[in-house]
Write an enzyme that holds these catalytic residues in place. Sequence first.
Site, PDB file in Angstrom:
ATOM      1  N   CYS A  37      56.775   9.615  27.062  1.00 14.85           N
ATOM      2  CA  CYS A  37      55.913   8.627  26.421  1.00 14.85           C
ATOM      3  C   CYS A  37      55.367   7.745  27.525  1.00 14.85           C
ATOM      4  CB  CYS A  37      56.695   7.779  25.423  1.00 14.85           C
ATOM      5  SG  CYS A  37      57.187   8.684  23.955  1.00 14.85           S
ATOM      6  N   SER A  38      54.139   7.304  27.383  1.00  9.65           N
ATOM      7  CA  SER A  38      53.478   6.529  28.437  1.00  9.65           C
ATOM      8  C   SER A  38      54.022   5.113  28.592  1.00  9.65           C
ATOM      9  CB  SER A  38      51.980   6.473  28.196  1.00  9.65           C
ATOM     10  OG  SER A  38      51.447   7.770  28.257  1.00  9.65           O
ATOM     11  N   THR A  39      54.510   4.534  27.495  1.00 15.48           N
ATOM     12  CA  THR A  39      54.990   3.155  27.549  1.00 15.48           C
ATOM     13  C   THR A  39      56.315   3.022  26.814  1.00 15.48           C
ATOM     14  OG1 THR A  39      53.909   2.462  25.503  1.00 15.48           O
ATOM     15  CG2 THR A  39      52.603   2.298  27.532  1.00 15.48           C
ATOM     16  N   GLN A  42      56.022   3.086  22.941  1.00 17.27           N
ATOM     17  CA  GLN A  42      55.796   4.338  22.218  1.00 17.27           C
ATOM     18  C   GLN A  42      57.133   4.979  21.848  1.00 17.27           C
ATOM     19  OE1 GLN A  42      53.232   6.473  24.945  1.00 17.27           O
ATOM     20  NE2 GLN A  42      51.419   5.840  23.799  1.00 17.27           N
TER      21      GLN A  42
END
Length: 120
Positions: A37-39, A42
């Site tokens: 997940c990018s962050t 998320q």
Amino acid sequence: MSLFFYILLTCFLRCDMLHTSNEVKGRCPVKVGYVRCSTEEQNEARQVRMMEDHGVEKTYTDKASGKNTDRAALREMMAFVRSGDTVIVESISRIARNTRDLLAIIDELKNKGVDFISLK
């Protein structure tokens, strides 16, 4: 011979035949999942569920941008996988964000004798 010991012996012999180097002898092939997940905000639950649905035995998870390959769980996964293993990802965008990085990762897996599956 009991059924339990027969199954145990069969698995042990199968593992020895699949792996020829001393480094991995006796270790059965593993389905390995990679989730990213990018962050931090998320949620990776959907990807983790997909890994479980496809029989993944060990999952590595990164919560970081995919813009480069310097990610802790990705490095750990690449060090773990051995010949005969299979790496499974939800989509190629989870393991790499550009073609050059994707090809480098796939090439490293191929050189190790590891299969790669993208579910999308």
